[in-house]
Scaffold this active site. Structure first.
Site, PDB file in Angstrom:
ATOM      1  N   ASP A 162       0.808  -1.123  -0.102  1.00  0.00           N
ATOM      2  CA  ASP A 162      -0.258   0.111  -0.089  1.00  0.00           C
ATOM      3  C   ASP A 162       0.757   1.256   0.020  1.00  0.00           C
ATOM      4  O   ASP A 162       0.459   2.277   0.106  1.00  0.00           O
ATOM      5  CB  ASP A 162      -0.869  -0.037   1.327  1.00  0.00           C
ATOM      6  CG  ASP A 162      -2.160   1.097   0.940  1.00  0.00           C
ATOM      7  OD1 ASP A 162      -2.456   1.130  -0.339  1.00  0.00           O
ATOM      8  OD2 ASP A 162      -2.655   1.639   1.916  1.00  0.00           O
ATOM      9  N   ASP A 200      -4.232  -5.023  -4.171  1.00  0.00           N
ATOM     10  CA  ASP A 200      -3.457  -3.719  -4.509  1.00  0.00           C
ATOM     11  C   ASP A 200      -1.993  -3.810  -5.164  1.00  0.00           C
ATOM     12  O   ASP A 200      -1.374  -3.059  -5.328  1.00  0.00           O
ATOM     13  CB  ASP A 200      -3.202  -2.715  -2.879  1.00  0.00           C
ATOM     14  CG  ASP A 200      -4.551  -2.616  -2.320  1.00  0.00           C
ATOM     15  OD1 ASP A 200      -5.647  -2.713  -3.014  1.00  0.00           O
ATOM     16  OD2 ASP A 200      -4.536  -1.965  -1.262  1.00  0.00           O
ATOM     17  N   ASP A 344     -11.973  -0.603   7.670  1.00  0.00           N
ATOM     18  CA  ASP A 344     -10.861  -0.242   6.649  1.00  0.00           C
ATOM     19  C   ASP A 344      -9.980   0.567   7.312  1.00  0.00           C
ATOM     20  O   ASP A 344      -9.109   0.760   6.478  1.00  0.00           O
ATOM     21  CB  ASP A 344     -11.757   0.521   5.563  1.00  0.00           C
ATOM     22  CG  ASP A 344     -12.814  -0.171   4.715  1.00  0.00           C
ATOM     23  OD1 ASP A 344     -12.583  -1.335   4.329  1.00  0.00           O
ATOM     24  OD2 ASP A 344     -13.747   0.216   4.450  1.00  0.00           O
TER      25      ASP A 344
END
Length: 369
Positions: A162, A200, A344
Protein backbone atom coordinates in the site's frame (compact mmCIF):
# COMPACT_ATOMS: atom_id res chain seq x y z
CA UNK A 1 12.65 -2.72 -32.87
CA UNK A 2 15.41 -0.10 -33.02
CA UNK A 3 18.15 -0.83 -35.51
CA UNK A 4 21.68 0.56 -35.07
CA UNK A 5 23.40 2.36 -37.93
CA UNK A 6 25.91 0.49 -40.10
CA UNK A 7 29.54 1.31 -39.37
CA UNK A 8 31.13 3.49 -42.02
CA UNK A 9 34.77 2.59 -41.45
CA UNK A 10 34.94 0.38 -44.59
CA UNK A 11 36.28 3.30 -46.62
CA UNK A 12 39.93 2.73 -47.55
CA UNK A 13 41.98 5.87 -48.29
CA UNK A 14 44.83 3.82 -49.68
CA UNK A 15 42.41 2.17 -52.16
CA UNK A 16 41.38 5.54 -53.61
CA UNK A 17 37.78 4.99 -52.53
CA UNK A 18 37.28 1.99 -54.81
CA UNK A 19 36.16 -0.31 -51.98
CA UNK A 20 33.62 2.29 -50.81
CA UNK A 21 32.13 2.54 -54.31
CA UNK A 22 31.80 -1.24 -54.53
CA UNK A 23 30.14 -1.45 -51.12
CA UNK A 24 27.80 1.40 -51.95
CA UNK A 25 26.87 -0.24 -55.23
CA UNK A 26 26.20 -3.53 -53.47
CA UNK A 27 24.00 -1.84 -50.92
CA UNK A 28 22.01 -0.08 -53.61
CA UNK A 29 21.52 -3.35 -55.50
CA UNK A 30 20.43 -5.13 -52.31
CA UNK A 31 17.99 -2.33 -51.53
CA UNK A 32 16.48 -2.62 -55.00
CA UNK A 33 16.03 -6.35 -54.56
CA UNK A 34 14.25 -5.74 -51.25
CA UNK A 35 11.91 -3.24 -52.82
CA UNK A 36 11.14 -5.59 -55.70
CA UNK A 37 10.78 -8.49 -53.27
CA UNK A 38 8.19 -6.64 -51.23
CA UNK A 39 6.41 -5.49 -54.35
CA UNK A 40 6.14 -9.02 -55.70
CA UNK A 41 5.17 -10.63 -52.37
CA UNK A 42 8.39 -12.47 -51.56
CA UNK A 43 7.52 -12.33 -47.87
CA UNK A 44 9.69 -9.54 -46.48
CA UNK A 45 7.96 -7.82 -43.58
CA UNK A 46 8.78 -4.28 -42.60
CA UNK A 47 6.64 -4.15 -39.43
CA UNK A 48 8.53 -4.46 -36.11
CA UNK A 49 8.72 -7.93 -34.62
CA UNK A 50 7.23 -8.08 -31.10
CA UNK A 51 8.71 -10.75 -28.86
CA UNK A 52 7.17 -11.55 -25.51
CA UNK A 53 9.98 -12.32 -23.07
CA UNK A 54 9.23 -14.95 -20.44
CA UNK A 55 12.04 -13.63 -18.24
CA UNK A 56 11.52 -10.17 -16.82
CA UNK A 57 14.71 -8.17 -16.59
CA UNK A 58 14.97 -4.75 -14.91
CA UNK A 59 14.94 -3.15 -18.36
CA UNK A 60 11.56 -4.69 -19.20
CA UNK A 61 9.75 -1.84 -17.46
CA UNK A 62 12.01 1.24 -17.59
CA UNK A 63 9.51 3.62 -15.99
CA UNK A 64 6.23 3.08 -14.20
CA UNK A 65 3.35 4.26 -16.35
CA UNK A 66 5.50 4.62 -19.48
CA UNK A 67 4.27 3.95 -22.97
CA UNK A 68 6.12 0.65 -23.30
CA UNK A 69 4.39 -1.65 -25.79
CA UNK A 70 2.76 -4.51 -23.82
CA UNK A 71 3.91 -8.06 -24.19
CA UNK A 72 2.10 -10.04 -26.85
CA UNK A 73 -1.38 -10.85 -25.55
CA UNK A 74 -1.84 -14.61 -25.09
CA UNK A 75 -4.52 -16.27 -27.20
CA UNK A 76 -8.02 -16.44 -25.78
CA UNK A 77 -8.78 -19.77 -24.14
CA UNK A 78 -12.10 -19.98 -22.35
CA UNK A 79 -11.54 -22.62 -19.71
CA UNK A 80 -13.81 -24.24 -17.17
CA UNK A 81 -14.82 -22.53 -13.97
CA UNK A 82 -12.62 -24.10 -11.24
CA UNK A 83 -15.02 -23.03 -8.49
CA UNK A 84 -18.11 -24.88 -9.71
CA UNK A 85 -19.06 -27.38 -7.04
CA UNK A 86 -16.63 -25.94 -4.48
CA UNK A 87 -18.25 -25.45 -1.06
CA UNK A 88 -16.32 -22.62 0.57
CA UNK A 89 -15.65 -22.54 4.29
CA UNK A 90 -18.17 -20.90 6.62
CA UNK A 91 -16.32 -20.21 9.86
CA UNK A 92 -18.49 -21.11 12.87
CA UNK A 93 -16.15 -18.99 15.01
CA UNK A 94 -16.11 -15.85 12.87
CA UNK A 95 -16.31 -12.50 14.68
CA UNK A 96 -19.78 -11.93 13.23
CA UNK A 97 -20.95 -15.30 14.54
CA UNK A 98 -19.43 -14.71 17.97
CA UNK A 99 -21.06 -11.29 18.26
CA UNK A 100 -24.41 -12.64 17.09
CA UNK A 101 -24.26 -15.40 19.69
CA UNK A 102 -23.38 -12.85 22.40
CA UNK A 103 -26.43 -10.77 21.47
CA UNK A 104 -28.83 -13.67 20.95
CA UNK A 105 -30.76 -13.02 24.18
CA UNK A 106 -30.12 -9.35 24.87
CA UNK A 107 -30.35 -7.98 21.30
CA UNK A 108 -32.09 -10.63 19.20
CA UNK A 109 -32.85 -8.32 16.24
CA UNK A 110 -29.22 -7.26 15.94
CA UNK A 111 -28.11 -10.86 16.34
CA UNK A 112 -30.36 -11.81 13.42
CA UNK A 113 -28.77 -9.06 11.32
CA UNK A 114 -25.28 -10.39 12.04
CA UNK A 115 -26.48 -13.88 11.16
CA UNK A 116 -26.89 -12.55 7.61
CA UNK A 117 -23.13 -12.09 7.56
CA UNK A 118 -22.03 -15.11 9.57
CA UNK A 119 -24.00 -17.58 7.45
CA UNK A 120 -21.88 -17.10 4.33
CA UNK A 121 -18.30 -17.97 3.29
CA UNK A 122 -15.72 -15.25 3.78
CA UNK A 123 -11.98 -15.05 3.26
CA UNK A 124 -9.33 -15.53 5.89
CA UNK A 125 -6.55 -12.98 5.48
CA UNK A 126 -2.87 -13.79 5.91
CA UNK A 127 -1.34 -10.35 6.42
CA UNK A 128 2.14 -11.26 7.60
CA UNK A 129 1.49 -11.12 11.34
CA UNK A 130 1.00 -14.81 12.11
CA UNK A 131 3.55 -16.21 14.52
CA UNK A 132 3.55 -19.52 12.63
CA UNK A 133 1.89 -19.07 9.25
CA UNK A 134 2.31 -22.72 8.32
CA UNK A 135 0.40 -23.89 11.39
CA UNK A 136 -2.23 -21.19 10.92
CA UNK A 137 -2.79 -22.31 7.32
CA UNK A 138 -2.90 -25.98 8.27
CA UNK A 139 -5.35 -25.36 11.11
CA UNK A 140 -7.63 -23.40 8.79
CA UNK A 141 -7.55 -26.15 6.17
CA UNK A 142 -8.32 -28.84 8.75
CA UNK A 143 -11.23 -26.89 10.19
CA UNK A 144 -12.65 -26.42 6.69
CA UNK A 145 -12.22 -30.10 5.85
CA UNK A 146 -14.05 -31.07 9.02
CA UNK A 147 -17.09 -29.43 7.39
CA UNK A 148 -16.28 -30.81 3.92
CA UNK A 149 -15.45 -27.30 2.78
CA UNK A 150 -12.56 -25.42 1.20
CA UNK A 151 -11.02 -22.26 2.71
CA UNK A 152 -10.85 -18.96 0.84
CA UNK A 153 -7.51 -17.32 1.62
CA UNK A 154 -6.10 -13.86 0.95
CA UNK A 155 -2.32 -13.40 1.01
CA UNK A 156 -1.58 -9.75 1.75
CA UNK A 157 2.02 -9.26 2.77
CA UNK A 158 4.10 -7.86 -0.09
CA UNK A 159 6.99 -5.60 0.95
CA UNK A 160 6.01 -1.91 0.80
CA UNK A 161 2.36 -2.88 0.80
CA UNK A 162 0.00 0.00 0.00
CA UNK A 163 3.00 2.32 -0.46
CA UNK A 164 2.78 3.62 3.09
CA UNK A 165 -0.98 4.25 2.91
CA UNK A 166 -3.71 3.26 5.32
CA UNK A 167 -2.94 -0.45 4.87
CA UNK A 168 0.85 -0.06 4.95
CA UNK A 169 2.85 -3.03 6.13
CA UNK A 170 3.87 -6.32 4.64
CA UNK A 171 7.03 -8.33 5.05
CA UNK A 172 10.33 -6.58 5.61
CA UNK A 173 11.95 -7.69 2.37
CA UNK A 174 11.83 -10.00 -0.62
CA UNK A 175 13.41 -12.99 1.12
CA UNK A 176 11.03 -12.67 4.06
CA UNK A 177 8.10 -12.65 1.65
CA UNK A 178 9.33 -15.72 -0.21
CA UNK A 179 9.66 -17.57 3.09
CA UNK A 180 6.20 -16.43 4.15
CA UNK A 181 4.60 -17.76 0.97
CA UNK A 182 6.53 -21.00 1.36
CA UNK A 183 5.29 -21.39 4.93
CA UNK A 184 1.63 -20.85 4.01
CA UNK A 185 1.94 -23.28 1.11
CA UNK A 186 3.60 -25.80 3.42
CA UNK A 187 0.68 -25.57 5.83
CA UNK A 188 -1.76 -26.13 2.98
CA UNK A 189 0.12 -29.14 1.62
CA UNK A 190 -2.26 -32.00 0.98
CA UNK A 191 -5.29 -29.72 1.32
CA UNK A 192 -7.31 -27.56 -1.06
CA UNK A 193 -7.68 -23.77 -1.00
CA UNK A 194 -8.83 -20.86 -3.10
CA UNK A 195 -6.22 -18.09 -2.94
CA UNK A 196 -6.60 -14.40 -3.76
CA UNK A 197 -3.14 -12.91 -4.12
CA UNK A 198 -2.15 -9.49 -2.90
CA UNK A 199 -4.90 -6.89 -3.02
CA UNK A 200 -3.44 -3.64 -4.40
CA UNK A 201 -0.30 -5.52 -5.42
CA UNK A 202 -0.54 -4.74 -9.13
CA UNK A 203 -2.11 -1.31 -8.65
CA UNK A 204 -0.30 0.43 -5.80
CA UNK A 205 3.21 0.77 -7.22
CA UNK A 206 3.72 4.54 -7.26
CA UNK A 207 6.34 4.33 -4.49
CA UNK A 208 8.41 1.65 -6.23
CA UNK A 209 11.47 2.20 -8.36
CA UNK A 210 11.60 0.52 -11.80
CA UNK A 211 13.73 -2.27 -10.34
CA UNK A 212 11.36 -2.69 -7.41
CA UNK A 213 8.44 -2.96 -9.83
CA UNK A 214 10.23 -5.88 -11.49
CA UNK A 215 11.00 -7.43 -8.10
CA UNK A 216 7.34 -7.19 -7.10
CA UNK A 217 6.34 -8.86 -10.35
CA UNK A 218 8.78 -11.69 -9.66
CA UNK A 219 7.44 -12.09 -6.11
CA UNK A 220 3.91 -12.38 -7.47
CA UNK A 221 5.04 -14.87 -10.10
CA UNK A 222 6.72 -16.96 -7.41
CA UNK A 223 3.58 -16.89 -5.28
CA UNK A 224 1.40 -17.94 -8.21
CA UNK A 225 3.66 -20.86 -9.05
CA UNK A 226 4.01 -21.93 -5.43
CA UNK A 227 0.27 -22.10 -4.77
CA UNK A 228 -0.54 -23.62 -8.16
CA UNK A 229 2.07 -26.31 -7.50
CA UNK A 230 0.04 -27.21 -4.42
CA UNK A 231 -3.08 -27.68 -6.53
CA UNK A 232 -4.87 -24.56 -5.34
CA UNK A 233 -7.08 -22.15 -7.29
CA UNK A 234 -5.33 -18.77 -7.63
CA UNK A 235 -6.66 -15.34 -8.58
CA UNK A 236 -4.34 -12.32 -8.72
CA UNK A 237 -5.75 -9.01 -7.60
CA UNK A 238 -6.36 -6.51 -10.43
CA UNK A 239 -7.78 -3.59 -8.43
CA UNK A 240 -11.15 -2.18 -9.51
CA UNK A 241 -12.73 -0.34 -12.46
CA UNK A 242 -12.04 3.11 -11.03
CA UNK A 243 -8.38 2.79 -10.11
CA UNK A 244 -6.19 1.65 -12.99
CA UNK A 245 -7.22 2.00 -16.64
CA UNK A 246 -7.80 -1.02 -18.82
CA UNK A 247 -4.74 -0.62 -21.02
CA UNK A 248 -2.37 -0.05 -18.12
CA UNK A 249 -3.73 -2.89 -16.00
CA UNK A 250 -3.68 -5.28 -18.95
CA UNK A 251 -0.06 -4.30 -19.59
CA UNK A 252 0.86 -5.08 -16.01
CA UNK A 253 -0.98 -8.41 -16.00
CA UNK A 254 0.56 -9.49 -19.30
CA UNK A 255 4.04 -8.68 -18.00
CA UNK A 256 3.16 -10.74 -14.93
CA UNK A 257 2.36 -13.74 -17.17
CA UNK A 258 -1.12 -14.26 -15.78
CA UNK A 259 -1.47 -17.47 -17.78
CA UNK A 260 -0.10 -19.43 -14.82
CA UNK A 261 -2.95 -18.26 -12.55
CA UNK A 262 -6.62 -19.16 -12.80
CA UNK A 263 -7.56 -15.54 -13.29
CA UNK A 264 -7.80 -12.17 -11.58
CA UNK A 265 -9.83 -10.65 -8.74
CA UNK A 266 -11.72 -7.35 -8.82
CA UNK A 267 -13.18 -4.94 -6.26
CA UNK A 268 -11.42 -6.43 -3.24
CA UNK A 269 -12.30 -4.32 -0.18
CA UNK A 270 -14.22 -1.87 -2.36
CA UNK A 271 -17.85 -0.97 -2.96
CA UNK A 272 -18.19 -0.62 -6.74
CA UNK A 273 -21.30 -2.24 -8.21
CA UNK A 274 -21.24 -5.75 -9.58
CA UNK A 275 -22.47 -4.56 -12.98
CA UNK A 276 -19.57 -2.14 -13.34
CA UNK A 277 -17.08 -4.80 -12.29
CA UNK A 278 -18.49 -7.30 -14.78
CA UNK A 279 -18.15 -4.81 -17.61
CA UNK A 280 -14.59 -3.89 -16.65
CA UNK A 281 -13.67 -7.53 -16.04
CA UNK A 282 -14.89 -8.62 -19.46
CA UNK A 283 -12.90 -5.88 -21.17
CA UNK A 284 -9.80 -6.64 -19.13
CA UNK A 285 -10.16 -10.36 -19.82
CA UNK A 286 -10.17 -9.69 -23.56
CA UNK A 287 -6.78 -8.02 -23.14
CA UNK A 288 -5.19 -10.81 -21.09
CA UNK A 289 -6.02 -13.91 -23.07
CA UNK A 290 -9.59 -14.47 -21.93
CA UNK A 291 -8.72 -15.13 -18.28
CA UNK A 292 -11.64 -15.56 -15.91
CA UNK A 293 -12.19 -13.39 -12.85
CA UNK A 294 -13.97 -13.14 -9.50
CA UNK A 295 -15.64 -10.11 -7.92
CA UNK A 296 -15.68 -9.13 -4.26
CA UNK A 297 -19.36 -8.43 -3.58
CA UNK A 298 -19.20 -8.39 0.21
CA UNK A 299 -20.04 -4.71 0.60
CA UNK A 300 -21.24 -3.46 -2.79
CA UNK A 301 -25.00 -3.92 -2.40
CA UNK A 302 -25.59 -0.16 -2.61
CA UNK A 303 -22.59 0.58 -4.78
CA UNK A 304 -19.93 3.11 -3.76
CA UNK A 305 -20.54 6.15 -1.59
CA UNK A 306 -21.64 9.20 -3.61
CA UNK A 307 -18.62 11.16 -2.42
CA UNK A 308 -16.23 8.33 -3.28
CA UNK A 309 -15.33 7.66 0.35
CA UNK A 310 -13.79 4.20 0.68
CA UNK A 311 -12.90 4.03 4.37
CA UNK A 312 -15.91 2.78 6.36
CA UNK A 313 -18.43 4.80 4.34
CA UNK A 314 -21.95 5.02 5.64
CA UNK A 315 -25.01 3.87 3.74
CA UNK A 316 -23.39 0.80 2.19
CA UNK A 317 -24.91 -2.67 2.08
CA UNK A 318 -24.05 -6.35 1.79
CA UNK A 319 -23.83 -7.63 -1.75
CA UNK A 320 -24.61 -11.02 -3.25
CA UNK A 321 -23.02 -13.80 -1.16
CA UNK A 322 -20.79 -16.49 -2.60
CA UNK A 323 -22.11 -18.04 -5.77
CA UNK A 324 -20.76 -19.36 -9.05
CA UNK A 325 -24.06 -18.55 -10.72
CA UNK A 326 -22.90 -15.13 -11.88
CA UNK A 327 -24.76 -14.99 -15.20
CA UNK A 328 -21.48 -14.13 -16.94
CA UNK A 329 -19.30 -16.72 -18.72
CA UNK A 330 -16.05 -15.09 -17.59
CA UNK A 331 -17.01 -14.39 -13.96
CA UNK A 332 -16.21 -17.52 -11.96
CA UNK A 333 -17.78 -16.33 -8.72
CA UNK A 334 -19.00 -13.55 -6.51
CA UNK A 335 -17.03 -13.78 -3.27
CA UNK A 336 -16.92 -12.04 0.08
CA UNK A 337 -13.18 -11.37 0.09
CA UNK A 338 -13.12 -8.42 2.48
CA UNK A 339 -15.11 -9.68 5.45
CA UNK A 340 -18.24 -7.54 5.84
CA UNK A 341 -18.05 -5.59 9.08
CA UNK A 342 -14.27 -5.43 9.23
CA UNK A 343 -12.94 -1.90 9.50
CA UNK A 344 -11.09 -0.25 6.63
CA UNK A 345 -9.00 1.75 9.10
CA UNK A 346 -9.20 4.36 11.83
CA UNK A 347 -11.80 6.50 10.07
CA UNK A 348 -15.52 7.26 10.22
CA UNK A 349 -15.61 6.02 13.79
CA UNK A 350 -14.05 2.66 12.99
CA UNK A 351 -11.05 1.04 14.68
CA UNK A 352 -7.71 0.70 12.95
CA UNK A 353 -8.52 -2.90 12.07
CA UNK A 354 -10.73 -5.81 13.01
CA UNK A 355 -14.45 -6.39 13.29
CA UNK A 356 -16.58 -3.27 13.85
CA UNK A 357 -20.09 -4.27 14.91
CA UNK A 358 -21.82 -0.94 14.08
CA UNK A 359 -20.48 -1.08 10.52
CA UNK A 360 -21.54 -4.73 10.19
CA UNK A 361 -25.04 -3.95 11.42
CA UNK A 362 -25.46 -1.12 8.91
CA UNK A 363 -24.31 -3.32 6.03
CA UNK A 364 -26.75 -6.04 7.02
CA UNK A 365 -29.60 -3.64 7.73
CA UNK A 366 -29.24 -1.98 4.32
CA UNK A 367 -28.97 -5.26 2.43
CA UNK A 368 -31.70 -6.59 0.21
CA UNK A 369 -33.77 -9.26 1.91
Amino acid sequence: MILTDLATNSFCNACGGVRFVKIASSLLLFGAILVLGVGFGLGYVTAPHVVASPTLQPTALPTVGSSVVPSAVPPVRLGKNPLVGVDLFVDPESPAQQQADAWRQSRPEDAALLDKIAAHPQATWFSGHEAQPDLSAENLALRAEAQNQVPLIVVYALPKRDCGGAAAGGKSGNQAYLEYVRDIASGLQGHRAVVVLEPDGTASIRCLSPNEVVERRELLQHAIRTFKAGGHVVYVDAANPRWVGLEEMSRRLNLLNLSEADGFALNVANFISTAENLEYGAQLSARVGGKHFVVDTGRNGNGPAPDGRWCNPSGRALGVPYTTDTGHPLADAFLWVKQPGFSDGACSGGPGSGFHAPFALELARNAAA
